[in-house]
Motif scaffolding. Sequence first.
Motif, PDB file in Angstrom:
ATOM      1  N   GLU A 176      -3.845   4.108   3.955  1.00 52.58           N
ATOM      2  CA  GLU A 176      -3.230   2.780   3.964  1.00 52.58           C
ATOM      3  C   GLU A 176      -3.637   2.054   2.686  1.00 52.58           C
ATOM      4  O   GLU A 176      -4.803   2.123   2.271  1.00 52.58           O
ATOM      5  CB  GLU A 176      -3.719   1.994   5.187  1.00 52.58           C
ATOM      6  N   ARG A 177      -2.696   1.378   2.056  1.00 56.89           N
ATOM      7  CA  ARG A 177      -3.010   0.650   0.810  1.00 56.89           C
ATOM      8  C   ARG A 177      -3.374  -0.785   1.150  1.00 56.89           C
ATOM      9  O   ARG A 177      -2.693  -1.454   1.945  1.00 56.89           O
ATOM     10  CB  ARG A 177      -1.826   0.688  -0.135  1.00 56.89           C
ATOM     11  N   VAL A 178      -4.478  -1.253   0.559  1.00 57.92           N
ATOM     12  CA  VAL A 178      -4.936  -2.631   0.752  1.00 57.92           C
ATOM     13  C   VAL A 178      -5.276  -3.220  -0.614  1.00 57.92           C
ATOM     14  O   VAL A 178      -5.260  -2.523  -1.627  1.00 57.92           O
ATOM     15  CB  VAL A 178      -6.182  -2.681   1.676  1.00 57.92           C
ATOM     16  N   ARG A 179      -5.597  -4.502  -0.612  1.00 60.13           N
ATOM     17  CA  ARG A 179      -6.016  -5.163  -1.842  1.00 60.13           C
ATOM     18  C   ARG A 179      -7.310  -5.921  -1.609  1.00 60.13           C
ATOM     19  O   ARG A 179      -7.532  -6.470  -0.525  1.00 60.13           O
ATOM     20  CB  ARG A 179      -4.928  -6.128  -2.350  1.00 60.13           C
ATOM     21  N   ALA A 237      -5.723  -3.015  -5.980  1.00 61.43           N
ATOM     22  CA  ALA A 237      -5.220  -2.140  -4.926  1.00 61.43           C
ATOM     23  C   ALA A 237      -6.115  -0.910  -4.770  1.00 61.43           C
ATOM     24  O   ALA A 237      -6.577  -0.337  -5.755  1.00 61.43           O
ATOM     25  CB  ALA A 237      -3.797  -1.703  -5.234  1.00 61.43           C
ATOM     26  N   ASP A 277      -6.479   2.661  -1.959  1.00 60.97           N
ATOM     27  CA  ASP A 277      -6.077   3.401  -0.765  1.00 60.97           C
ATOM     28  C   ASP A 277      -7.316   3.609   0.098  1.00 60.97           C
ATOM     29  O   ASP A 277      -8.330   4.146  -0.371  1.00 60.97           O
ATOM     30  CB  ASP A 277      -5.481   4.755  -1.139  1.00 60.97           C
ATOM     31  N   THR A 297      -7.209   4.167   7.623  1.00 64.13           N
ATOM     32  CA  THR A 297      -7.092   3.268   8.760  1.00 64.13           C
ATOM     33  C   THR A 297      -7.806   3.822   9.982  1.00 64.13           C
ATOM     34  O   THR A 297      -7.944   5.035  10.163  1.00 64.13           O
ATOM     35  CB  THR A 297      -5.614   3.004   9.100  1.00 64.13           C
ATOM     36  N   ASP A 330      -9.436  -5.992   5.637  1.00 67.69           N
ATOM     37  CA  ASP A 330      -8.161  -6.700   5.836  1.00 67.69           C
ATOM     38  C   ASP A 330      -7.010  -5.778   5.447  1.00 67.69           C
ATOM     39  O   ASP A 330      -7.030  -5.178   4.366  1.00 67.69           O
ATOM     40  CB  ASP A 330      -8.087  -7.942   4.946  1.00 67.69           C
ATOM     41  N   ASN A 331      -6.008  -5.687   6.334  1.00 64.83           N
ATOM     42  CA  ASN A 331      -4.831  -4.907   5.945  1.00 64.83           C
ATOM     43  C   ASN A 331      -3.944  -5.742   5.015  1.00 64.83           C
ATOM     44  O   ASN A 331      -4.276  -6.879   4.676  1.00 64.83           O
ATOM     45  CB  ASN A 331      -4.077  -4.390   7.177  1.00 64.83           C
ATOM     46  N   VAL A 332      -2.831  -5.158   4.593  1.00 64.51           N
ATOM     47  CA  VAL A 332      -1.984  -5.847   3.627  1.00 64.51           C
ATOM     48  C   VAL A 332      -1.485  -7.182   4.172  1.00 64.51           C
ATOM     49  O   VAL A 332      -1.309  -8.152   3.432  1.00 64.51           O
ATOM     50  CB  VAL A 332      -0.794  -4.937   3.219  1.00 64.51           C
TER      51      VAL A 332
END
Length: 579
Positions: free
Chosen positions: A267-270, A276, A278, A281, A372-374
């Motif tokens: 999952e990509r997050v920031r 950014a 990866d 999850t 925190d997710n996107v």
Amino acid sequence: MDMLTMAGAAVRALTARKQAPSLYDVCDPVFLGRKHGDPHIAKFYKTALANPALRLLLRKAGLPELTDPVRFRAVRDALIAARDANDPDWAAIGRPIADLLDTVTLQHPRPRPIPAPTQMPRLADVDSAIRAASDHLLRSWERHGFIPTYAAFNLIGDPDFDSRAFLAALTGLNARSYKNSTLLFNLARVFIARSPVAGVINPPWRGIAEPMWEPVQIRHRSAYYDAFYIEALLSFIETGLGTPEDVRIARRIIADMTEFCIKTSRERVRTADGEAFDVITALAPPPHPRFSRFFTHIKRDLGFGVYVPDCDTTACSISAATQANSTDPILDQPLIDFYASYQVRAGANAPLVTVPLNDNVDYDGGIVTWIDNVAGERPFGNDLDPTLNLDVLEVSFRNCARWKIIETPSRLETVRRIVDFHRRLVASGGFADPKSHVYYLPELYCAYFGRCYVAFRALDETARRAIDPDGVFEFIRGQVLAYVQDELVAREMNVFDAALALIALGHLDAELMHFTPALHCILNHLGEGGRRGPFKAYEWNKMKTPTRILVGGPHVTSAFVLMGLALARRAMLRSQHRG
């Protein structure tokens, strides 16, 4: 678990005289037949607490203090506020339930000392147990297409989850559904703990890791679990005990699980700075978690609708992929930079820990749990677990050169601050206190420190000195070995306790005589799992909110036994060669 004890407790619960208001006297008028307010809390109550099975057990369990109309009304008004308020005051709502929680006293297991066996088991018997555990994992994969793990609810709650922790959770968790479930589960646990139902829900057991009661286990799959199954199968291959066909199957399974960890679960997050990354999850999107239809239907009702990535699943998945020689570009990310954004600095970003369940621990330098997710969601708030921080160190050591940790001052500082977090924890003795741990047992901390220690020792001397100029790892090694040798293996154990002991002893190069009690425990209980496998299901990790949720399973036990026995076997062979 003693089934006769549980049966006796059930009979007493069913035949008891009702002498005070029950959970259902308090809650039914608030949540049943109501069309207004938050729909989740009523749905949760009907699904989790007012179901026919639990109602049958708890319908006569009452609390004498609720015969006082003032206290009764305070609890009911709190529930009404949780149901109806647009922006509930969770601290105020929780206070009357917290007062009831103060009347509950639970204890962690206290295994009795036992005499240590003097005779080392035969190597042939150890080999047989390794084959039994590995065969369980290989055959399960062929049957299911994955190796399952299970979750089970223990409604009596965690011994360390007291009124202070309860209020911290209510105010620190983010999702309203999760607050709802925490509120109602903790109200119910008072009625359970102070009635004969406690003997049904929480009967005594042997050792430390809690056995998991089979009828209420929920099957699922996660990258975190697959990462450890990868390590178990790699340790099996290294023993040389597998047939060529077993090794071929094991390598195919490892490749599939590696892909599940770093591709399916990616999952990509920031970060807060917008960079950014990866990450991995906690639970991949359906159908990958492999939930049963029953649990898929009710999990949202129970408040588990949103899952987000976490630092531990990310660390363990990347570590497993590294050990499996993956070439996926995700491994090239300097993940330690990402962890730095989730590292606590005293006074600067201490609010990172919004759910301080273990506030006896000095958090400075530690990495928090949830990412925190996107969409910016973090339903569980955030907490900080020491064992997770070992996993962050372990994956950093395995990728030290790739991530240029020694050459990059900011990365080296991040790692050294995590090391210092562990130094303070161990120097205080807190590592051996269950209260210090959010998701794991102290015995897990010891086993995971062993994994971390091996990865640290694999670095070249220059890197070791840069990371640990003061010899912290050798200090921790001595403290952990003393705990395992003087406490864990000197007392009554179950199979999972014994496997953790062997992992710690093997990785930390303990003297062979200390392996003997744990080896005998495992070999003497081989076959205890009956039709489900060589061994029973035990607690591997847990949640303390919304109630005590155990995660493990018979396959998990086989995996940890396999890893522990493989290390013990290596120590036995080394001793023979010296002799």
